[in-house]
Write a protein that holds these residues in place. Structure first.
Motif, PDB file in Angstrom:
ATOM      1  N   ALA A  13       0.831  -1.210   0.000  1.00 38.51           N
ATOM      2  CA  ALA A  13       0.000   0.000   0.000  1.00 38.51           C
ATOM      3  C   ALA A  13       0.865   1.259   0.000  1.00 38.51           C
ATOM      4  O   ALA A  13       0.557   2.237  -0.690  1.00 38.51           O
ATOM      5  CB  ALA A  13      -0.951  -0.004   1.193  1.00 38.51           C
ATOM      6  N   ILE A  14       1.932   1.233   0.753  1.00 36.33           N
ATOM      7  CA  ILE A  14       2.846   2.387   0.803  1.00 36.33           C
ATOM      8  C   ILE A  14       3.463   2.618  -0.567  1.00 36.33           C
ATOM      9  O   ILE A  14       3.493   3.747  -1.071  1.00 36.33           O
ATOM     10  CB  ILE A  14       3.942   2.159   1.874  1.00 36.33           C
ATOM     11  N   LEU A  15       3.943   1.564  -1.199  1.00 33.48           N
ATOM     12  CA  LEU A  15       4.551   1.701  -2.524  1.00 33.48           C
ATOM     13  C   LEU A  15       3.529   2.154  -3.560  1.00 33.48           C
ATOM     14  O   LEU A  15       3.833   2.979  -4.425  1.00 33.48           O
ATOM     15  CB  LEU A  15       5.200   0.384  -2.952  1.00 33.48           C
ATOM     16  N   LEU A  16       2.311   1.645  -3.471  1.00 35.74           N
ATOM     17  CA  LEU A  16       1.276   2.052  -4.420  1.00 35.74           C
ATOM     18  C   LEU A  16       0.908   3.524  -4.248  1.00 35.74           C
ATOM     19  O   LEU A  16       0.677   4.234  -5.236  1.00 35.74           O
ATOM     20  CB  LEU A  16       0.044   1.161  -4.288  1.00 35.74           C
ATOM     21  N   VAL A  76      10.953   3.732 -10.886  1.00 32.01           N
ATOM     22  CA  VAL A  76      11.323   4.292  -9.577  1.00 32.01           C
ATOM     23  C   VAL A  76      10.655   3.486  -8.470  1.00 32.01           C
ATOM     24  O   VAL A  76      11.291   3.158  -7.460  1.00 32.01           O
ATOM     25  CB  VAL A  76      10.958   5.792  -9.479  1.00 32.01           C
ATOM     26  N   THR A  77       9.394   3.124  -8.654  1.00 31.67           N
ATOM     27  CA  THR A  77       8.689   2.334  -7.641  1.00 31.67           C
ATOM     28  C   THR A  77       9.347   0.970  -7.467  1.00 31.67           C
ATOM     29  O   THR A  77       9.586   0.521  -6.342  1.00 31.67           O
ATOM     30  CB  THR A  77       7.204   2.180  -8.012  1.00 31.67           C
ATOM     31  N   PRO A 123       1.998  -5.311  -7.824  1.00 31.13           N
ATOM     32  CA  PRO A 123       1.566  -5.088  -9.207  1.00 31.13           C
ATOM     33  C   PRO A 123       1.121  -3.632  -9.338  1.00 31.13           C
ATOM     34  O   PRO A 123       0.324  -3.149  -8.538  1.00 31.13           O
ATOM     35  CB  PRO A 123       0.388  -6.041  -9.387  1.00 31.13           C
ATOM     36  N   LEU A 124       1.675  -2.951 -10.319  1.00 31.62           N
ATOM     37  CA  LEU A 124       1.351  -1.544 -10.516  1.00 31.62           C
ATOM     38  C   LEU A 124       0.233  -1.416 -11.541  1.00 31.62           C
ATOM     39  O   LEU A 124       0.163  -2.201 -12.486  1.00 31.62           O
ATOM     40  CB  LEU A 124       2.583  -0.775 -10.992  1.00 31.62           C
ATOM     41  N   PRO A 125      -0.632  -0.419 -11.351  1.00 31.73           N
ATOM     42  CA  PRO A 125      -1.695  -0.219 -12.344  1.00 31.73           C
ATOM     43  C   PRO A 125      -1.097   0.107 -13.699  1.00 31.73           C
ATOM     44  O   PRO A 125      -0.067   0.777 -13.787  1.00 31.73           O
ATOM     45  CB  PRO A 125      -2.494   0.970 -11.797  1.00 31.73           C
TER      46      PRO A 125
END
Length: 108
Positions: A61-64, A85-86, A99-101
């Motif tokens: 959640a923090i990374l998102l 970067v993430t 998983p990134l959007p």
């Protein structure tokens, strides 16, 4: 005197500037973007580690949230760079990358 300088840019970042196996930007541009993104990842990692100590929301959640914040200024950072970067931030913190959007999800 001309100073020869070439950073070792990781393949994961070079992939952002490669199309059909060929570079899509000059080496100087890629080096500058890489340095900026690497510096940003280190700064974001410091912020995320502080948030992890104060937040029960979990690392993903923090990374998102950080990724969403990076996307707020597309004139500064492309969506691909924000994703890199993430991922780099997660790597520096030794966290799993969530998983990134997909950047195209918001285009509809």
């Amino acid at each position: 005197m001309y100073e020869m300088r070439q950073l070792e840019i990781p393949p994961s970042f070079m992939a952002l500037y490669t199309r059909h196996g060929r570079p899509s930007a000059a080496r100087e541009v890629v080096e500058a973007r890489y340095e900026a993104c690497e510096d940003l990842a280190h700064g974001v990692a410091g912020f995320c580690s502080t948030q992890a100590a104060d937040d029960d929301g979990g690392r993903s959640a923090i990374l998102l949230r950080c990724h969403a914040g990076l996307l707020l200024t597309p004139q500064t950072l492309s969506a691909a760079e924000a994703g890199w970067v993430t991922g780099r931030t997660a790597e520096l913190l030794e966290w799993d990358t969530p998983p990134l959007p997909d950047a195209t999800d918001d285009a509809d």
